[in-house]
Scaffold this active site. Sequence first.
Site, PDB file in Angstrom:
ATOM      1  CG  HIS A   1       3.014   9.306   0.349  1.00 57.39           C
ATOM      2  ND1 HIS A   1       3.055   8.536  -0.840  1.00 57.39           N
ATOM      3  CD2 HIS A   1       2.336   8.476   1.150  1.00 57.39           C
ATOM      4  CE1 HIS A   1       2.185   7.223  -0.554  1.00 57.39           C
ATOM      5  NE2 HIS A   1       1.651   7.583   0.544  1.00 57.39           N
TER       6      HIS A   1
ATOM      7  CD  GLN B   1       0.066   5.261  -4.550  1.00 49.34           C
ATOM      8  OE1 GLN B   1       0.066   5.968  -3.299  1.00 49.34           O
ATOM      9  NE2 GLN B   1       1.191   5.250  -5.364  1.00 49.34           N
TER      10      GLN B   1
ATOM     11  CD1 TRP C   1       0.834   3.923  -0.839  1.00 49.47           C
ATOM     12  CD2 TRP C   1       2.473   3.934   0.769  1.00 49.47           C
ATOM     13  NE1 TRP C   1       1.798   4.284  -1.421  1.00 49.47           N
ATOM     14  CE2 TRP C   1       3.021   4.159  -0.551  1.00 49.47           C
ATOM     15  CE3 TRP C   1       3.436   3.859   1.651  1.00 49.47           C
ATOM     16  CZ2 TRP C   1       4.417   4.519  -0.692  1.00 49.47           C
ATOM     17  CZ3 TRP C   1       4.678   4.136   1.497  1.00 49.47           C
ATOM     18  CH2 TRP C   1       5.171   4.434   0.394  1.00 49.47           C
TER      19      TRP C   1
ATOM     20  CB  CYS D   1       0.215   9.057  -3.412  1.00 51.31           C
ATOM     21  SG  CYS D   1       1.462  10.326  -3.864  1.00 51.31           S
TER      22      CYS D   1
ATOM     23  CG  ASN E   1       0.174   6.566   3.673  1.00 53.28           C
ATOM     24  OD1 ASN E   1       0.172   6.610   2.639  1.00 53.28           O
ATOM     25  ND2 ASN E   1       1.050   6.143   4.271  1.00 53.28           N
TER      26      ASN E   1
END
Length: 642
Positions: free
Chosen positions: A252, A75, A286, A81, A284
């Site tokens: 998230h 991201q 991220w 996200c 995730n």
Amino acid sequence: MFSSVTAFGNQQYYTLKKECQKKKELFEDPLFPANDDSLFYKTQRVQGVQWKRPKEFCSDPHLFVDGISSHDLHQGQVGNCWFVAACSSLASRESLWQKVIPNWKEQEWNAEKPENYAGIFHFHFWRFGEWVDVVIDDRLPTIHNELIYCHSNDRNELWCALVEKAYAKLIGCYEALDGGNTADALVDFTGGVSEPVELSEGDYINDDNKRNELFERVLKVYNRGGLISSSIKAISAADMEARLACGLVKGHAYAVTDVRKVRLGHGLLAFFKSEKLDMIRMRNPWGEREWNGPWSDSSEEWQKVSKSEREKLGVTVQDDGEFWMTFEDFCKYFTDIIMCRLINTSHLSIHKTWEEVVLRGAWIRHDDPFQNRSGGCLNNKTTYLQNPQFVFDVRKPEDEILICLQQKTKRTTRKEGKGENLAIGFEVHRVELNRKYRMHTLQPKVASSIYINSRSVFFRTELKEGRYVIIPSTFESGLTGDFLLRVFSDVPSNCCELTVDEPRKTCWSGMCGFPQVVSQVHVVSAAGLKQQDSEGGADPYVIISCEGSKVQSPVVKDTLAPQFDVKGLFYRKKPGQPIIIQVWNHNVIKDEFMGQVVLTGEANNQQTQHSVPLQDKGNKSNPQVSGSLQLVLFSSNSLTGI
């Protein structure tokens, strides 16, 4: 599949590419220019952005480096996200990403033929019932030679950044990607239908049966090629992206990248033991910060699983954002899961085949109640039935019906601002078996979706054989917009919109007559029927006939006291003529007559309830049959009274 793809903005990819190759220049997209209008619609959040072509910030650009993987994505500086999680799910499904990235080999950089490169790409997204081809140039927003939005682990890999740009163009600009909905992206990537499940509301953590049933549904969606996402609801702004002690992040969107029943044990013993653990793998967006509880990457629980099983599952100890956890822990910590089902409509498949009907409609505001189609939800009692109405049939004793309502969103631009979704939903009403005109009196409600300001609303239900009407609506009356209704059933449902309020007058009406009243006959049940077979029961059904038209109920098996619950609606040109209700016993060779009721008399604009004895066809004074029918009758002098 894409023979009917619509060109977004009427931009034809191959025509534009050939023009650029002929002129020996790189494509510059006039519909999505390299300026702030393509970045923002509200506030200029990022300063110093420079739009650069790939070869200006990396030496050897490619769409893919060592294939495509859910590990590719990270991201960037926009809060998307949800989109990155959807892309992570997409990357795990080759058959799906090849639809979104068509002819990817032809679009890839070719070092042997650099003259063919024209700085133009195109991608496919499913929007409002059709696949759309979105063309972009290769200029990407950077700061200090680094991509500021979605990017890959490998600096030279650009598929995710280009897909993100095309999607930003589709919905208006990059800022419009901030705070979106994973369910929308999953549908746009697949053309499927998204089913949201609120784990916190369903008490899945405490109810083993419900949790096991949900896992089987999640496993089935995943195994049949669907995409899945999950999240932990943030209840306040301060909660957004707050990290829990277990390593998970609130507010998230996580991509579900695998769902398995993991076999416990080692060696041959594992094959003879029946113990399996329901497991789910997530990532995730991220690319870091993982679950640190049981079954996390380096936890001791993995010693319960053989090395070969761990290798098959791809268990690593890297902080790459991907991790496994038990489904029980998943239901404990996560609050929402979104399953995007790929609805199989191919009759050549070994899996269940659905029959799909796709219909378009609109909520239209009008002063005339007979033309108004924006009545609001059931709370608006005087206007609710003015909404669009869609009739469909369930043609099995019981059938699973999937209904998806999607509203058309407006393209976001800096000038117009970000469009807000309407709160939408729908009700399902059971109606007469022969209804072909719009409802004007409320009929029994058998199912209802939630009303939510989401782009789409999904509902799954079991319905008995009969005819039903779906009424999609906005929550408040007087609101306008276009919508798409998708209905899936096991057998064809003949779903269509009811557009006419009453029988239309024609040039023949004067000679052939025109309906004067409308009558509804509701046969509720029967009692005391005469025994018809040696086993002591019967298979009765009802036929309601009036002026040459008739309605036949489903057969009720093996009973002398059937619950029919069947309705017929008759527009009567000669109200003095009778309505005849007959009860028959279904037989493979020849159906047997069990009795009838003959209703006569003029319409009286009121509802009455009767328990009427059955009679023989030819001897009403001395009937040779036994039993009675429970009936509800209603007649109206107004043809739009029912």
